[in-house]
Design a protein around this motif. Structure first.
Motif, mmCIF file in Angstrom:
data_model
loop_
_atom_site.group_PDB
_atom_site.id
_atom_site.type_symbol
_atom_site.label_atom_id
_atom_site.label_comp_id
_atom_site.label_asym_id
_atom_site.label_seq_id
_atom_site.Cartn_x
_atom_site.Cartn_y
_atom_site.Cartn_z
ATOM 1 N N ASP A 155 79.450 86.947 -18.698
ATOM 2 C CA ASP A 155 79.171 85.534 -18.934
ATOM 3 C C ASP A 155 80.430 84.697 -19.101
ATOM 4 O O ASP A 155 80.384 83.469 -19.026
ATOM 5 N N THR A 156 81.546 85.343 -19.364
ATOM 6 C CA THR A 156 82.798 84.634 -19.576
ATOM 7 C C THR A 156 83.956 85.576 -19.258
ATOM 8 O O THR A 156 83.728 86.723 -18.849
ATOM 9 N N ASP A 157 85.187 85.084 -19.446
ATOM 10 C CA ASP A 157 86.340 85.916 -19.130
ATOM 11 C C ASP A 157 86.474 87.083 -20.097
ATOM 12 O O ASP A 157 86.477 86.908 -21.306
ATOM 13 N N THR A 158 86.569 88.266 -19.539
ATOM 14 C CA THR A 158 86.870 89.480 -20.283
ATOM 15 C C THR A 158 87.896 90.247 -19.441
ATOM 16 O O THR A 158 88.068 89.945 -18.246
ATOM 17 N N PRO A 159 88.569 91.226 -20.005
ATOM 18 C CA PRO A 159 89.485 92.019 -19.172
ATOM 19 C C PRO A 159 88.800 92.611 -17.946
ATOM 20 O O PRO A 159 89.386 92.674 -16.866
ATOM 21 N N GLN A 196 95.582 84.321 -17.352
ATOM 22 C CA GLN A 196 94.194 84.199 -17.796
ATOM 23 C C GLN A 196 94.007 84.815 -19.181
ATOM 24 O O GLN A 196 93.332 84.250 -20.051
ATOM 25 N N ARG A 197 94.601 85.986 -19.374
ATOM 26 C CA ARG A 197 94.479 86.637 -20.686
ATOM 27 C C ARG A 197 95.178 85.826 -21.770
ATOM 28 O O ARG A 197 94.675 85.684 -22.882
ATOM 29 N N GLU A 198 96.355 85.281 -21.439
ATOM 30 C CA GLU A 198 97.119 84.534 -22.418
ATOM 31 C C GLU A 198 96.452 83.219 -22.790
ATOM 32 O O GLU A 198 96.578 82.742 -23.915
ATOM 33 N N HIS A 202 88.254 81.531 -22.377
ATOM 34 C CA HIS A 202 86.904 82.097 -22.332
ATOM 35 C C HIS A 202 85.865 81.003 -22.114
ATOM 36 O O HIS A 202 84.941 80.825 -22.898
ATOM 37 N N ASP A 203 86.045 80.236 -21.050
ATOM 38 C CA ASP A 203 85.180 79.098 -20.738
ATOM 39 C C ASP A 203 84.010 79.560 -19.868
ATOM 40 O O ASP A 203 84.195 79.869 -18.694
ATOM 41 N N PRO A 204 82.786 79.596 -20.426
ATOM 42 C CA PRO A 204 81.631 80.061 -19.648
ATOM 43 C C PRO A 204 81.382 79.208 -18.407
ATOM 44 O O PRO A 204 80.994 79.728 -17.356
ATOM 45 N N ALA A 210 83.532 79.835 -10.944
ATOM 46 C CA ALA A 210 84.194 80.889 -10.165
ATOM 47 C C ALA A 210 83.162 81.794 -9.493
ATOM 48 O O ALA A 210 83.348 82.208 -8.339
ATOM 49 N N SER A 211 82.085 82.070 -10.199
ATOM 50 C CA SER A 211 81.036 82.921 -9.645
ATOM 51 C C SER A 211 80.409 82.279 -8.407
ATOM 52 O O SER A 211 80.212 82.935 -7.378
#
Length: 253
Positions: A155-159, A196-198, A202-204, A210-211
């Protein structure tokens, strides 16, 4: 031979607190730069053993400490391999080594780096999308579909989602049949993942955007429409980097 990454002492050493510390770091910095130059010019060839510490001390007129510090720095950036009890040899720069160094190199460039990365990604990925639409196989299409579905499972940014996104772009490059595209994107993508990690946003909503873009690009690839694939890739990259088209920017100026 492949040249080493441009990590000069100006990017490694900061200001010194005392004249003595400055002299010590100055000697090591000079030695580091001179050794790096020997590697870049091929005097020290890939796979060959470099001179012994004693010979280096004599050739450069420096202390053993300076030699060891400079060698340690070169090993840290991946251009030398130092084995205990064996000769120190020059390593070939691999994609993995560049991938480790790239975030460090780009992070030193400041805010402008994101725009630089966007420009390079456009130069590469608009062409990879175009070529992939023409050259992709059914196996490529199946793999891309699986990566899009993998990204959608979050649903959002994860590794894990960031890696799925990265692999989608890399596999598009692989689908061109040109190995240089995916090698370059794999290295460049390391910085994209790093940023992205930095950012930690975590913007849904950004994730959903992007999806949708991935599905649109995949659709164009499936239809073997190179113009549409390139157009949708550009829109996706602009959204990802939050950069508007040049025409819109000029109207606001």
């Amino acid at each position: 031979m492949n040249s080493s990454p441009d990590l000069r002492t100006s990017e490694i050493f900061g200001d010194t607190d005392s004249p003595e510390a400055g002299r010590k770091q100055g000697t090591t910095a000079r030695l580091y730069d001179e050794m790096l130059q020997l590697i870049e010019t091929g005097v020290w060839e890939v796979g060959s053993a470099i001179p012994s510490e004693r010979t280096l001390m004599q050739d450069f007129g420096v202390s053993r400490i300076a030699v060891r510090e400079a060698l340690s720095m070169l090993r840290a950036i991946g251009v030398l391999e130092i084995s205990h009890g064996k000769s120190t040899t020059v390593r070939k720069m691999s994609t993995e080594t560049l991938a480790k160094l790239f975030p460090l190199m780009l992070s030193m460039e400041g805010e402008q780096t994101l725009i630089h990365v966007f420009e390079v990604r456009c130069a590469l990925e608009l062409q990879t999308a175009r070529l992939a639409a023409v050259k992709r196989t059914q196996e490529d299409l199946n793999r891309l579909t699986a990566l899009v579905e993998r990204f959608d499972s979050f649903d959002t940014d994860t590794p894990e989602s960031i890696e799925a996104d990265h692999q989608f772009h890399v596999h598009l490059a692989k689908a061109t049949g040109n190995p240089l595209f995916w090698v370059l994107l794999n290295v460049l993508g390391t910085y994209v993942k790093f940023s992205q990690r930095e950012s930690g946003k975590h913007d849904p909503e950004q994730h959903r955007t992007a999806s949708r873009a991935h599905h649109e690009i995949l659709d164009a690839i499936a239809k073997r429409d190179p113009d549409l694939a390139s157009e949708r890739m550009e829109r996706h990259l602009r959204d990802a980097h939050r950069i508007r088209p040049a025409a819109t920017q000029s109207e606001d100026a």
